[in-house]
Design an enzyme around this catalytic site. Structure first.
Site, PDB file in Angstrom:
ATOM      1  CB  SER A   1      29.719  59.827  39.818  1.00 21.47           C
ATOM      2  OG  SER A   1      28.543  59.089  39.705  1.00 21.47           O
TER       3      SER A   1
ATOM      4  CE1 TYR B   1      26.695  65.018  40.585  1.00 20.00           C
ATOM      5  CE2 TYR B   1      26.145  62.886  39.619  1.00 20.00           C
ATOM      6  CZ  TYR B   1      26.831  63.638  40.561  1.00 20.00           C
ATOM      7  OH  TYR B   1      27.664  63.006  41.455  1.00 20.00           O
TER       8      TYR B   1
ATOM      9  CE  LYS C   1      30.428  64.578  40.678  1.00 20.66           C
ATOM     10  NZ  LYS C   1      31.198  65.266  41.711  1.00 20.66           N
TER      11      LYS C   1
HETATM   12  P1  NAD Z   1      26.603  66.150  49.854  1.00 17.18           P
HETATM   13  O1  NAD Z   1      25.645  67.086  49.196  1.00 17.18           O
HETATM   14  O2  NAD Z   1      26.221  65.576  51.167  1.00 17.18           O
HETATM   15  O3  NAD Z   1      28.041  66.840  49.999  1.00 17.18           O
HETATM   16  C1  NAD Z   1      28.490  67.849  49.139  1.00 17.18           C
HETATM   17  C2  NAD Z   1      28.910  69.021  50.021  1.00 17.18           C
HETATM   18  O4  NAD Z   1      29.417  70.084  49.206  1.00 17.18           O
HETATM   19  C3  NAD Z   1      27.750  69.605  50.832  1.00 17.18           C
HETATM   20  O5  NAD Z   1      28.146  69.665  52.186  1.00 17.18           O
HETATM   21  C4  NAD Z   1      27.546  70.999  50.247  1.00 17.18           C
HETATM   22  O6  NAD Z   1      27.103  71.933  51.217  1.00 17.18           O
HETATM   23  C5  NAD Z   1      28.932  71.313  49.710  1.00 17.18           C
HETATM   24  N1  NAD Z   1      28.986  72.246  48.582  1.00 17.18           N
HETATM   25  C6  NAD Z   1      28.265  72.186  47.421  1.00 17.18           C
HETATM   26  N2  NAD Z   1      28.614  73.219  46.625  1.00 17.18           N
HETATM   27  C7  NAD Z   1      29.576  73.922  47.276  1.00 17.18           C
HETATM   28  C8  NAD Z   1      30.323  75.090  46.969  1.00 17.18           C
HETATM   29  N3  NAD Z   1      30.140  75.765  45.836  1.00 17.18           N
HETATM   30  N4  NAD Z   1      31.234  75.547  47.885  1.00 17.18           N
HETATM   31  C9  NAD Z   1      31.423  74.877  49.047  1.00 17.18           C
HETATM   32  N5  NAD Z   1      30.728  73.779  49.392  1.00 17.18           N
HETATM   33  C10 NAD Z   1      29.820  73.303  48.516  1.00 17.18           C
HETATM   34  O7  NAD Z   1      26.915  64.990  48.805  1.00 17.18           O
HETATM   35  P2  NAD Z   1      27.754  63.642  48.983  1.00 17.18           P
HETATM   36  O8  NAD Z   1      26.826  62.523  48.742  1.00 17.18           O
HETATM   37  O9  NAD Z   1      28.541  63.692  50.226  1.00 17.18           O
HETATM   38  O10 NAD Z   1      28.687  63.756  47.697  1.00 17.18           O
HETATM   39  C11 NAD Z   1      30.013  64.260  47.781  1.00 17.18           C
HETATM   40  C12 NAD Z   1      30.608  64.253  46.387  1.00 17.18           C
HETATM   41  O11 NAD Z   1      30.594  62.926  45.873  1.00 17.18           O
HETATM   42  C13 NAD Z   1      29.854  65.109  45.371  1.00 17.18           C
HETATM   43  O12 NAD Z   1      30.793  65.724  44.519  1.00 17.18           O
HETATM   44  C14 NAD Z   1      29.029  64.100  44.613  1.00 17.18           C
HETATM   45  O13 NAD Z   1      28.751  64.527  43.301  1.00 17.18           O
HETATM   46  C15 NAD Z   1      29.963  62.903  44.604  1.00 17.18           C
HETATM   47  N6  NAD Z   1      29.269  61.619  44.441  1.00 17.18           N
HETATM   48  C16 NAD Z   1      28.226  61.306  45.276  1.00 17.18           C
HETATM   49  C17 NAD Z   1      27.546  60.113  45.107  1.00 17.18           C
HETATM   50  C18 NAD Z   1      26.359  59.760  45.975  1.00 17.18           C
HETATM   51  O14 NAD Z   1      25.547  58.924  45.553  1.00 17.18           O
HETATM   52  N7  NAD Z   1      26.205  60.338  47.170  1.00 17.18           N
HETATM   53  C19 NAD Z   1      27.947  59.226  44.114  1.00 17.18           C
HETATM   54  C20 NAD Z   1      29.029  59.564  43.298  1.00 17.18           C
HETATM   55  C21 NAD Z   1      29.680  60.782  43.470  1.00 17.18           C
HETATM   56  C1  WQD Z   2      19.056  52.999  42.773  1.00 18.18           C
HETATM   57  C2  WQD Z   2      18.031  52.028  42.201  1.00 18.18           C
HETATM   58  C3  WQD Z   2      16.343  53.117  40.880  1.00 18.18           C
HETATM   59  C4  WQD Z   2      14.581  55.380  44.201  1.00 18.18           C
HETATM   60  C5  WQD Z   2      22.338  57.862  41.623  1.00 18.18           C
HETATM   61  C6  WQD Z   2      22.917  58.837  40.629  1.00 18.18           C
HETATM   62  C7  WQD Z   2      24.374  58.513  40.394  1.00 18.18           C
HETATM   63  C8  WQD Z   2      25.148  58.451  41.716  1.00 18.18           C
HETATM   64  C9  WQD Z   2      24.484  57.559  42.706  1.00 18.18           C
HETATM   65  C10 WQD Z   2      26.092  60.593  42.166  1.00 18.18           C
HETATM   66  C11 WQD Z   2      17.651  52.334  40.746  1.00 18.18           C
HETATM   67  C12 WQD Z   2      15.734  52.499  42.115  1.00 18.18           C
HETATM   68  C13 WQD Z   2      15.357  54.557  43.422  1.00 18.18           C
HETATM   69  C14 WQD Z   2      13.227  55.013  44.461  1.00 18.18           C
HETATM   70  C15 WQD Z   2      13.563  53.029  43.147  1.00 18.18           C
HETATM   71  N1  WQD Z   2      25.191  59.743  42.348  1.00 18.18           N
HETATM   72  N2  WQD Z   2      14.867  53.402  42.898  1.00 18.18           N
HETATM   73  N3  WQD Z   2      12.778  53.838  43.917  1.00 18.18           N
HETATM   74  O1  WQD Z   2      20.162  56.082  40.175  1.00 18.18           O
HETATM   75  O2  WQD Z   2      21.782  54.213  40.727  1.00 18.18           O
HETATM   76  O3  WQD Z   2      22.457  56.544  41.096  1.00 18.18           O
HETATM   77  O4  WQD Z   2      23.095  57.935  42.843  1.00 18.18           O
HETATM   78  O5  WQD Z   2      27.027  60.561  41.418  1.00 18.18           O
HETATM   79  O6  WQD Z   2      24.849  59.521  39.549  1.00 18.18           O
HETATM   80  O7  WQD Z   2      22.186  58.735  39.405  1.00 18.18           O
HETATM   81  O8  WQD Z   2      20.786  55.565  42.594  1.00 18.18           O
HETATM   82  O9  WQD Z   2      19.533  55.343  44.700  1.00 18.18           O
HETATM   83  O10 WQD Z   2      18.593  56.814  42.876  1.00 18.18           O
HETATM   84  O11 WQD Z   2      18.603  54.334  42.560  1.00 18.18           O
HETATM   85  O12 WQD Z   2      13.098  51.982  42.683  1.00 18.18           O
HETATM   86  O13 WQD Z   2      12.478  55.716  45.125  1.00 18.18           O
HETATM   87  O14 WQD Z   2      16.817  52.178  42.953  1.00 18.18           O
HETATM   88  O15 WQD Z   2      15.486  52.975  39.777  1.00 18.18           O
HETATM   89  O16 WQD Z   2      17.420  51.104  40.117  1.00 18.18           O
HETATM   90  P1  WQD Z   2      21.225  55.561  41.035  1.00 18.18           P
HETATM   91  P2  WQD Z   2      19.360  55.597  43.256  1.00 18.18           P
END
Ligand code: NAD
Ligand code: WQD
Length: 339
Positions: A124, A148, A152
């Site tokens: 991330s 979190y 990562k």
């Molecule tokens: P999500 O929660 O929709 O998907 C994660 C999946 O993993 C879920 O289906 C959950 O049931 C499963 N899971 C969690 N723990 C588990 C375990 N111990 N065993 C088996 N399954 C398990 O989230 P997402 O948004 O699809 O994110 C996927 C990956 O990408 C995550 O690792 C997340 O940290 C990373 N990521 C997400 C974002 C974002 O903003 N969505 C950004 C950067 C990185």
């Molecule tokens: C985006 C912008 C908020 C909600 C997060 C995780 C990051 C990654 C992606 C997993 C920011 C603003 C938000 C609201 C708002 N996930 N905001 N009102 O914080 O960039 O990233 O998701 O790895 O680790 O931290 O994403 O969508 O929460 O926020 O004004 O109700 O929207 O302040 O500027 P963020 P976000």
């Protein structure tokens, strides 16, 4: 290739499974359904007309995971499984260390035992902490602002050390910026439980009438309109980045340990997003300016040029498509997968 996808029933996982199947790969999914519905995979099968082998298994359960590997004999793993709620990770850090780091360690042991040493990992942009400048390149310093993010960074370090100790591993670390949007069929999308933490799902729930108004977290940032700027990327573009990573491993055999940003390279403010979503859904999105959210930074956007050079990948979809696809999913599925 035969790919095992952990967390494949989740938001990014389900979209990636669609692209893998469309590209002709065979897919098995392991998910404990802690943050997903198995209905997402029924819909993946409906979209693609292809089968997904699904195992409701926790990746910390080494005995069952071992059986899955024996059964499926995957050549590579795309590892999405993990918990991702930043606020919850501050309150219950041990849950995140156990699930994300512990789960990855167990997975790596099982992979090694099975002789499967090809790994694509969901990292991330959070690992860049508060970047000193933008756009952010992969060689920028890393730091963390919450547990979190620490999971990562620790997992990235574990994978780098593992590769150093045994260069027959292929490891690709993909650092995602802000994934939004949904598959254009409207059949799969993001379905957060409870009140969404992230901006787009929150706006979508306001648009569909389930929440009253958006709180904009601060308008006194050092950005053009004072609100936070992020690099939003369509989840299908992101999914395609994983296909490119798998293809690189398939073609080159020895890729080493590589890190790529997956972002568009363009930043949009919170107010830009509210306006774009309003256009996509044909209604004005009500909002109020609220205080800053702890831990937020002004501006985050990627330099995605390394992924273009080395993976042949770049994002194709613009903000209006990201919003239109999110709206189609949300309006056609106001209760998500309905569980
Ligand atoms: P999500 O929660 O929709 O998907 C994660 C999946 O993993 C879920 O289906 C959950 O049931 C499963 N899971 C969690 N723990 C588990 C375990 N111990 N065993 C088996 N399954 C398990 O989230 P997402 O948004 O699809 O994110 C996927 C990956 O990408 C995550 O690792 C997340 O940290 C990373 N990521 C997400 C974002 C974002 O903003 N969505 C950004 C950067 C990185
Ligand atoms: C985006 C912008 C908020 C909600 C997060 C995780 C990051 C990654 C992606 C997993 C920011 C603003 C938000 C609201 C708002 N996930 N905001 N009102 O914080 O960039 O990233 O998701 O790895 O680790 O931290 O994403 O969508 O929460 O926020 O004004 O109700 O929207 O302040 O500027 P963020 P976000």
């Amino acid at each position: 290739m035969k790919i095992l996808v952990t967390g494949g029933a989740g938001y990014i996982g389900s979209h990636t499974v669609v692209e893998l199947l469309n590209a002709g790969h065979e897919v098995a999914v392991v998910d404990n359904l802690s943050n997903a519905s198995v209905r997402s995979l029924d819909r993946v099968e409906e979209i693609t007309g292809k089968k997904v082998h699904f195992y409701e298994v926790d990746i910390r359960d080494d005995v069952t995971l071992d059986e899955v590997f024996k059964n499926e004999q995957p050549e590579a793993v795309i590892h999405f499984a993990g918990l991702k709620a930043v606020g919850e990770s501050v309150e219950i850090p041990m849950k995140y260390f156990d699930n994300n780091i512990g789960g990855t360690l167990t997975l790596l042991h099982v992979m090694k035992k099975a002789g499967c040493k090809n790994m694509v990992f969901s990292s991330s942009a959070t690992v860049y902490g508060k970047p000193e400048t933008v756009p952010i390149r992969e060689d920028f310093p890393t730091s963390v602002t919450n547990p979190y993010g620490r999971t990562k960074l620790v997992i990235e370090d574990i994978l780098k050390d593992l590769y150093k100790s045994d260069p027959s591993w292929n490891v690709i670390l993909l650092r995602y910026f802000n994934p939004i949007g949904a598959h254009e069929s409207g059949r799969i999308g993001e379905d957060p439980s409870g009140i969404p933490n992230n901006l787009l799902p929150y706006i979508a729930k306001v648009a569909v009438g389930k929440l009253e108004k958006v709180s904009v977290f601060g308008n006194d940032y050092d950005t053009p309109d004072g609100t936070g700027v992020r690099d939003y990327i369509h989840v299908v573009d992101l999914a395609k980045g994983h296909i490119k990573a798998i293809e690189k491993i398939e073609k080159e055999k020895h890729v080493g340990c590589k890190i790529y940003n997956l972002g568009t390279g363009t930043g949009y403010s919170v107010l830009d997003i509210i306006e774009a979503f309003g256009k996509a859904c044909g209604k004005e999105i009500p909002y109020v300016i609220a205080g800053r959210r702890e831990g937020d930074v002004d501006t985050v956007y990627a330099d995605p040029s390394l992924a273009k050079e080395e993976l042949g990948w770049s994002a194709e979809y613009d903000l209006s498509k990201m919003c239109a696809d999110t709206w189609r999913w949300q309006s056609q599925n106001p209760d998500g997968y309905g569980e």
